[in-house]
Design a protein around this motif. Structure first.
Motif, PDB file in Angstrom:
ATOM      1  N   SER A  74       0.837  -1.204   0.000  1.00 47.97           N
ATOM      2  CA  SER A  74       0.000   0.000   0.000  1.00 47.97           C
ATOM      3  C   SER A  74       0.868   1.248   0.000  1.00 47.97           C
ATOM      4  CB  SER A  74      -0.902   0.007   1.237  1.00 47.97           C
ATOM      5  OG  SER A  74      -1.601   1.222   1.313  1.00 47.97           O
ATOM      6  N   ASN A  75       0.443   2.242  -0.770  1.00 45.63           N
ATOM      7  CA  ASN A  75       1.144   3.526  -0.812  1.00 45.63           C
ATOM      8  C   ASN A  75       0.665   4.480   0.270  1.00 45.63           C
ATOM      9  OD1 ASN A  75       2.755   2.987  -3.109  1.00 45.63           O
ATOM     10  ND2 ASN A  75       0.976   3.345  -4.423  1.00 45.63           N
ATOM     11  N   GLN A  76      -0.365   4.085   0.991  1.00 47.95           N
ATOM     12  CA  GLN A  76      -0.957   5.025   1.948  1.00 47.95           C
ATOM     13  C   GLN A  76      -1.266   4.356   3.288  1.00 47.95           C
ATOM     14  OE1 GLN A  76      -4.371   6.263  -0.382  1.00 47.95           O
ATOM     15  NE2 GLN A  76      -3.326   8.142  -1.022  1.00 47.95           N
ATOM     16  N   PHE A  77      -1.063   5.120   4.339  1.00 44.29           N
ATOM     17  CA  PHE A  77      -1.551   4.769   5.672  1.00 44.29           C
ATOM     18  C   PHE A  77      -2.446   5.922   6.136  1.00 44.29           C
ATOM     19  CE2 PHE A  77       0.730   1.127   7.686  1.00 44.29           C
ATOM     20  CZ  PHE A  77       1.433   0.703   6.570  1.00 44.29           C
ATOM     21  N   GLY A 107       0.787  14.479   1.901  1.00 41.57           N
ATOM     22  CA  GLY A 107      -0.370  13.628   2.137  1.00 41.57           C
ATOM     23  C   GLY A 107      -1.660  14.349   1.778  1.00 41.57           C
ATOM     24  N   SER A 108      -2.757  13.882   2.369  1.00 42.16           N
ATOM     25  CA  SER A 108      -4.058  14.493   2.081  1.00 42.16           C
ATOM     26  C   SER A 108      -4.998  14.252   3.257  1.00 42.16           C
ATOM     27  CB  SER A 108      -4.642  13.903   0.792  1.00 42.16           C
ATOM     28  OG  SER A 108      -4.757  12.499   0.909  1.00 42.16           O
ATOM     29  N   ASN A 109      -6.185  14.830   3.149  1.00 35.13           N
ATOM     30  CA  ASN A 109      -7.167  14.694   4.234  1.00 35.13           C
ATOM     31  C   ASN A 109      -8.526  14.306   3.678  1.00 35.13           C
ATOM     32  OD1 ASN A 109      -5.696  15.834   6.710  1.00 35.13           O
ATOM     33  ND2 ASN A 109      -5.377  17.438   5.192  1.00 35.13           N
ATOM     34  N   GLN A 110      -9.273  13.601   4.503  1.00 35.67           N
ATOM     35  CA  GLN A 110     -10.694  13.414   4.233  1.00 35.67           C
ATOM     36  C   GLN A 110     -11.430  13.923   5.465  1.00 35.67           C
ATOM     37  OE1 GLN A 110     -11.578   9.372   3.116  1.00 35.67           O
ATOM     38  NE2 GLN A 110     -10.344   9.488   1.253  1.00 35.67           N
ATOM     39  N   PHE A 111     -12.412  14.793   5.218  1.00 31.14           N
ATOM     40  CA  PHE A 111     -13.066  15.474   6.328  1.00 31.14           C
ATOM     41  C   PHE A 111     -14.460  14.923   6.576  1.00 31.14           C
ATOM     42  CE2 PHE A 111     -10.074  18.513   4.446  1.00 31.14           C
ATOM     43  CZ  PHE A 111      -9.297  18.795   5.560  1.00 31.14           C
ATOM     44  N   ILE A 118      -4.199  11.145   5.684  1.00 29.25           N
ATOM     45  CA  ILE A 118      -3.680  10.103   4.789  1.00 29.25           C
ATOM     46  C   ILE A 118      -2.202  10.357   4.521  1.00 29.25           C
ATOM     47  CG2 ILE A 118      -3.889   9.083   2.499  1.00 29.25           C
ATOM     48  CD1 ILE A 118      -6.924   9.938   2.744  1.00 29.25           C
ATOM     49  N   CYS A 119      -1.400   9.418   4.965  1.00 28.68           N
ATOM     50  CA  CYS A 119       0.054   9.539   4.831  1.00 28.68           C
ATOM     51  C   CYS A 119       0.458   8.869   3.508  1.00 28.68           C
ATOM     52  CB  CYS A 119       0.763   8.856   5.987  1.00 28.68           C
ATOM     53  SG  CYS A 119       0.034   9.187   7.606  1.00 28.68           S
ATOM     54  N   GLN A 120       1.174   9.601   2.693  1.00 28.03           N
ATOM     55  CA  GLN A 120       1.501   9.142   1.340  1.00 28.03           C
ATOM     56  C   GLN A 120       2.966   8.698   1.269  1.00 28.03           C
ATOM     57  OE1 GLN A 120      -0.815   9.176  -1.295  1.00 28.03           O
ATOM     58  NE2 GLN A 120       0.740   7.992  -2.384  1.00 28.03           N
ATOM     59  N   LEU A 121       3.188   7.552   0.631  1.00 31.81           N
ATOM     60  CA  LEU A 121       4.571   7.094   0.431  1.00 31.81           C
ATOM     61  C   LEU A 121       5.260   8.025  -0.552  1.00 31.81           C
ATOM     62  CD1 LEU A 121       6.592   4.781   1.104  1.00 31.81           C
ATOM     63  CD2 LEU A 121       5.755   3.613  -0.945  1.00 31.81           C
ATOM     64  N   ASP A 122       6.450   8.475  -0.190  1.00 30.98           N
ATOM     65  CA  ASP A 122       7.136   9.456  -1.055  1.00 30.98           C
ATOM     66  C   ASP A 122       7.687   8.791  -2.320  1.00 30.98           C
ATOM     67  OD1 ASP A 122       9.307   8.026  -0.210  1.00 30.98           O
ATOM     68  OD2 ASP A 122      10.277   9.670   0.865  1.00 30.98           O
ATOM     69  N   ALA A 123       8.221   9.621  -3.203  1.00 29.86           N
ATOM     70  CA  ALA A 123       8.672   9.133  -4.513  1.00 29.86           C
ATOM     71  C   ALA A 123       9.807   8.120  -4.383  1.00 29.86           C
ATOM     72  CB  ALA A 123       9.101  10.309  -5.379  1.00 29.86           C
ATOM     73  N   LEU A 124      10.611   8.261  -3.360  1.00 34.64           N
ATOM     74  CA  LEU A 124      11.726   7.329  -3.154  1.00 34.64           C
ATOM     75  C   LEU A 124      11.293   6.047  -2.445  1.00 34.64           C
ATOM     76  CD1 LEU A 124      14.465   9.899  -2.022  1.00 34.64           C
ATOM     77  CD2 LEU A 124      14.202   8.833  -4.272  1.00 34.64           C
ATOM     78  N   GLU A 125      10.017   6.003  -2.091  1.00 29.81           N
ATOM     79  CA  GLU A 125       9.439   4.840  -1.395  1.00 29.81           C
ATOM     80  C   GLU A 125      10.192   4.517  -0.104  1.00 29.81           C
ATOM     81  OE1 GLU A 125       9.176   1.610  -4.196  1.00 29.81           O
ATOM     82  OE2 GLU A 125       7.391   2.456  -5.123  1.00 29.81           O
ATOM     83  N   THR A 132       0.052  18.716   7.800  1.00 29.47           N
ATOM     84  CA  THR A 132      -1.105  19.608   7.650  1.00 29.47           C
ATOM     85  C   THR A 132      -1.132  20.593   8.813  1.00 29.47           C
ATOM     86  OG1 THR A 132      -2.539  18.116   6.394  1.00 29.47           O
ATOM     87  CG2 THR A 132      -3.634  19.659   7.824  1.00 29.47           C
ATOM     88  N   THR A 133      -1.506  21.849   8.500  1.00 30.21           N
ATOM     89  CA  THR A 133      -1.745  22.809   9.587  1.00 30.21           C
ATOM     90  C   THR A 133      -3.228  23.151   9.614  1.00 30.21           C
ATOM     91  OG1 THR A 133      -1.268  24.686   8.138  1.00 30.21           O
ATOM     92  CG2 THR A 133       0.562  23.818   9.452  1.00 30.21           C
TER      93      THR A 133
END
Lengths: 181, 193
Positions: A74-77, A107-111, A118-125, A132-133
């Motif tokens: 998975s690319n995301q946690f 990363g990103s958010n779902q509200f 949502i924590c995203q795996l970076d390009a270097l994996e 987020t602020t």
């Protein structure tokens, strides 16, 4: 005729129990690991910064590092946290997404009731990143509470990983209370 | 001595007559000692082929064996990724039955059975690629033996065609990762001859 009615009644009961003919023990392909201090919560003025940088090769006490990506594919946690505001009756109420400004740099958010980070795996994996602020719009007393689990998303045909963790920074027991003036 | 012989012959004749009378009201079903059946419930709902043979040793006592095999490729294919822990590939079920009802055409019975069963189970395995540990789901085979009991009801149509409903439960005895319990539920239709 009565015999056939009895038979059909029994047959229906048997059909209802059809699922019992199969093995019903369940298998949850999940692995729980512990890594404290993965979520950072820091207050700066009226703004709260929530961030993570979870190494893909998660260090494990007394053992080999644990490869999150190879296990989950998975690319995301994700993890959840909530923002609440104390109302006039001194009761904490969830703040709607319209009640705060958000700036996300990783990363990103779902509200919803919860903010799903949502924590995203970076390009270097190498790292699952989230930054987020949150700046509440109205004045008042606020409370930000962070869940102590980070979970892999969409581990198709693989193992779901649940990371038991804690928040560090300005929190106490995963909770940050602050006042917006 | 002659009187005794005559009395003996009399009772023998009475016994023979009684036997004849009894036989004359016995259902023709009883004379048929063999029965074969197919489990339509498991065939339709679970993709399992179940065939049974039952031999009637007495009016109220029979022995039999059921063979049940998974015949659904999609179940095999889905198993590594679905949320079930075990998959039963086959069962061979020898059983003994005792009829609780007097009627031969319409009866309840109790059954003791054993199930020699085998299949697959899943477990998590930790591997190491030289740099780190990681976990994968692995599928392994098992074989086990269960014992259990059932109750059932069967009736005959035209003294030859049988409908047989069985409901029971068994417990596996030996393998730690086999299904702990096995259910025995079936609707069998067949022929007695």
């Amino acid at each position: 005729m009565k015999k056939y009615i009895q038979f059909f009644a029994i047959a229906i009961l048997f059909t209802l129990f059809t699922g019992c003919t199969e093995s019903d023990d369940e298998f949850f392909a999940s692995k729980v690991v512990t890594a404290n201090g993965l979520i950072a919560v820091n207050l700066s003025g009226n703004t709260v910064a929530v961030s993570t940088a979870i190494p893909r090769l998660l260090p494990q006490t007394g053992g080999n590092p644990f490869d999150l990506y190879l296990t989950t594919t998975s690319n995301q946690f994700f993890f959840n946290y909530t923002l609440e505001k104390k109302n006039a009756n001194n009761v904490w109420e969830l703040v709607a997404p319209s009640g705060y400004n958000v700036v996300t740099s990783s990363g990103s958010n779902q509200f919803g009731d919860y903010i799903a980070a949502i924590c995203q795996l970076d390009a270097l994996e190498t790292t699952y990143e989230y930054d987020t602020t949150i700046a509440p719009i109205a004045t008042g007393d606020y409370r930000l509470t962070v869940d102590n689990e980070v979970v892999s998303i969409d581990s198709k045909n693989a193992v779901t990983v649940i990371i038991k963790t804690t928040a560090v920074g300005d929190t106490t027991n995963n909770v940050l209370e602050f006042t917006v003036n | 001595m002659k009187k005794i012989s005559l009395l003996f012959c009399f009772f023998l004749a009475v016994g023979a007559f009684a036997q004849t009378s009894s036989d004359s009201i016995v259902s023709p079903i009883v004379a048929k000692k063999n029965e074969i059946k197919i489990d339509v419930l498991n065939l339709i709902s679970n993709g399992r082929v179940g065939i049974s043979y039952e031999r009637f040793l007495k009016h109220d006592f029979s022995v039999g064996v059921t063979g049940m095999f998974l015949n659904k490729a999609s179940k095999e294919d889905d198993f590594p990724t679905d949320d079930t822990r075990t998959l039963i590939d086959y069962q061979v079920i020898p059983y003994v039955r005792y009829a609780l009802s007097k009627s031969a055409a319409n009866l309840y019975y109790v059954e003791a059975f054993s199930s020699i069963n085998g299949g697959q189970y899943k477990e998590l395995t930790t591997l190491n690629n030289g740099a780190a540990d990681y976990v994968v789901t692995t599928v392994k085979d098992y074989n086990d033996v269960a014992i259990g009991a059932s109750i059932g009801y069967k009736f005959y149509i035209k003294e030859s065609f049988v409908v047989d409903l069985t409901l029971g439960m068994g417990k596996n005895l030996f393998h730690a990762d086999s299904p702990e319990t096995l259910s025995r539920i079936g609707i069998n239709v067949g022929y007695r001859f």
